[in-house]
Design a protein around this motif. Structure first.
Motif, PDB file in Angstrom:
ATOM      1  N   ASP A  96      -1.058  17.611  -6.253  1.00 36.10           N
ATOM      2  CA  ASP A  96      -2.502  17.551  -6.513  1.00 36.10           C
ATOM      3  C   ASP A  96      -3.125  16.620  -5.495  1.00 36.10           C
ATOM      4  O   ASP A  96      -2.835  15.428  -5.468  1.00 36.10           O
ATOM      5  CB  ASP A  96      -2.752  17.062  -7.939  1.00 36.10           C
ATOM      6  CG  ASP A  96      -4.215  17.168  -8.317  1.00 36.10           C
ATOM      7  OD1 ASP A  96      -4.944  17.978  -7.705  1.00 36.10           O
ATOM      8  OD2 ASP A  96      -4.630  16.435  -9.236  1.00 36.10           O
ATOM      9  N   THR A  97      -3.976  17.147  -4.643  1.00 37.45           N
ATOM     10  CA  THR A  97      -4.612  16.329  -3.607  1.00 37.45           C
ATOM     11  C   THR A  97      -6.089  16.158  -3.895  1.00 37.45           C
ATOM     12  O   THR A  97      -6.758  17.060  -4.402  1.00 37.45           O
ATOM     13  CB  THR A  97      -4.431  16.965  -2.224  1.00 37.45           C
ATOM     14  OG1 THR A  97      -5.003  18.279  -2.244  1.00 37.45           O
ATOM     15  CG2 THR A  97      -2.967  17.067  -1.841  1.00 37.45           C
ATOM     16  N   THR A  98      -6.572  14.998  -3.579  1.00 34.76           N
ATOM     17  CA  THR A  98      -7.990  14.697  -3.719  1.00 34.76           C
ATOM     18  C   THR A  98      -8.659  14.894  -2.364  1.00 34.76           C
ATOM     19  O   THR A  98      -8.154  14.381  -1.356  1.00 34.76           O
ATOM     20  CB  THR A  98      -8.183  13.235  -4.186  1.00 34.76           C
ATOM     21  OG1 THR A  98      -7.412  13.041  -5.358  1.00 34.76           O
ATOM     22  CG2 THR A  98      -9.642  12.939  -4.458  1.00 34.76           C
ATOM     23  N   PRO A  99      -9.746  15.651  -2.310  1.00 36.94           N
ATOM     24  CA  PRO A  99     -10.414  15.878  -1.035  1.00 36.94           C
ATOM     25  C   PRO A  99     -10.926  14.553  -0.447  1.00 36.94           C
ATOM     26  O   PRO A  99     -11.357  13.657  -1.167  1.00 36.94           O
ATOM     27  CB  PRO A  99     -11.583  16.800  -1.358  1.00 36.94           C
ATOM     28  CG  PRO A  99     -11.424  17.188  -2.785  1.00 36.94           C
ATOM     29  CD  PRO A  99     -10.395  16.316  -3.404  1.00 36.94           C
ATOM     30  N   ILE A 100     -10.835  14.460   0.870  1.00 38.08           N
ATOM     31  CA  ILE A 100     -11.330  13.267   1.566  1.00 38.08           C
ATOM     32  C   ILE A 100     -12.843  13.351   1.657  1.00 38.08           C
ATOM     33  O   ILE A 100     -13.404  14.389   1.966  1.00 38.08           O
ATOM     34  CB  ILE A 100     -10.695  13.178   2.973  1.00 38.08           C
ATOM     35  CG1 ILE A 100      -9.177  13.092   2.847  1.00 38.08           C
ATOM     36  CG2 ILE A 100     -11.254  11.999   3.738  1.00 38.08           C
ATOM     37  CD1 ILE A 100      -8.452  13.150   4.154  1.00 38.08           C
ATOM     38  N   THR A 102     -16.856  11.434   0.269  1.00 39.57           N
ATOM     39  CA  THR A 102     -17.582  10.774  -0.800  1.00 39.57           C
ATOM     40  C   THR A 102     -17.875  11.767  -1.904  1.00 39.57           C
ATOM     41  O   THR A 102     -18.377  12.861  -1.635  1.00 39.57           O
ATOM     42  CB  THR A 102     -18.917  10.202  -0.262  1.00 39.57           C
ATOM     43  OG1 THR A 102     -18.633   9.412   0.887  1.00 39.57           O
ATOM     44  CG2 THR A 102     -19.617   9.363  -1.302  1.00 39.57           C
ATOM     45  N   PRO A 103     -17.544  11.413  -3.177  1.00 42.15           N
ATOM     46  CA  PRO A 103     -17.840  12.346  -4.264  1.00 42.15           C
ATOM     47  C   PRO A 103     -19.339  12.538  -4.423  1.00 42.15           C
ATOM     48  O   PRO A 103     -20.125  11.621  -4.211  1.00 42.15           O
ATOM     49  CB  PRO A 103     -17.228  11.671  -5.495  1.00 42.15           C
ATOM     50  CG  PRO A 103     -16.863  10.307  -5.110  1.00 42.15           C
ATOM     51  CD  PRO A 103     -16.911  10.193  -3.621  1.00 42.15           C
TER      52      PRO A 103
END
Length: 104
Positions: A96-100, A102-103
Motif C-alpha cells: 500500500d503506497t501513499t501518493p507523494i 500534499t493532500p
C-alpha cells in the motif's frame, strides 16, 4: 487357521513395505524444477531458509503469471525437494503506497 495367519501376514507385510504418502511428492530438486518450468511455466518467485533442530531447509514459492499456478517446495540439505502445496489463481500482494504530494 494357517490360511488366516498367512493372509494377515501378507496384508500387514504389504502395508509395512509400502512407501509413505509424502514420498510420492518428493524427488531430486533438478527434476522437480525442470517439471515446474516445462509443464507449468513457473519461475522462482520468493524463497528463504527455514531453520529447525535437525537442519535448515530451503522453502521456495514458484509461480507463473501465464498460467496462474503456484507451487511451494521444501528442499532438504540432501537435495531432495518435496511439494508441500500447489494451486491456482496466484496473485502478488502489492504494498500500500501513499501518493507523494500534499493532500487536498
Amino acid at each position: 487357521m494357517f490360511k488366516r495367519l498367512l493372509s494377515t501376514c501378507i496384508v500387514f507385510g504389504m502395508a509395512a513395505t509400502a512407501p509413505p504418502a509424502w514420498a510420492m511428492n518428493c524427488a531430486d530438486r533438478s527434476v522437480v524444477i525442470e517439471r515446474l518450468q516445462s509443464k507449468f511455466s513457473e519461475t522462482l518467485t520468493v524463497g528463504g531458509l527455514q531453520n529447525n533442530r535437525q537442519a535448515s531447509s530451503l522453502v521456495e514459492i514458484w509461480s507463473s503469471g501465464e498460467t496462474g499456478t503456484f507451487t511451494i517446495l521444501v528442499t532438504r540439505p540432501n537435495g531432495i525437494s518435496c511439494v508441500v502445496a500447489a494451486g491456482t489463481d496466484f496473485f502478488e500482494a502489492l504494498p500500500d503506497t501513499t501518493p507523494i504530494g500534499t493532500p487536498s
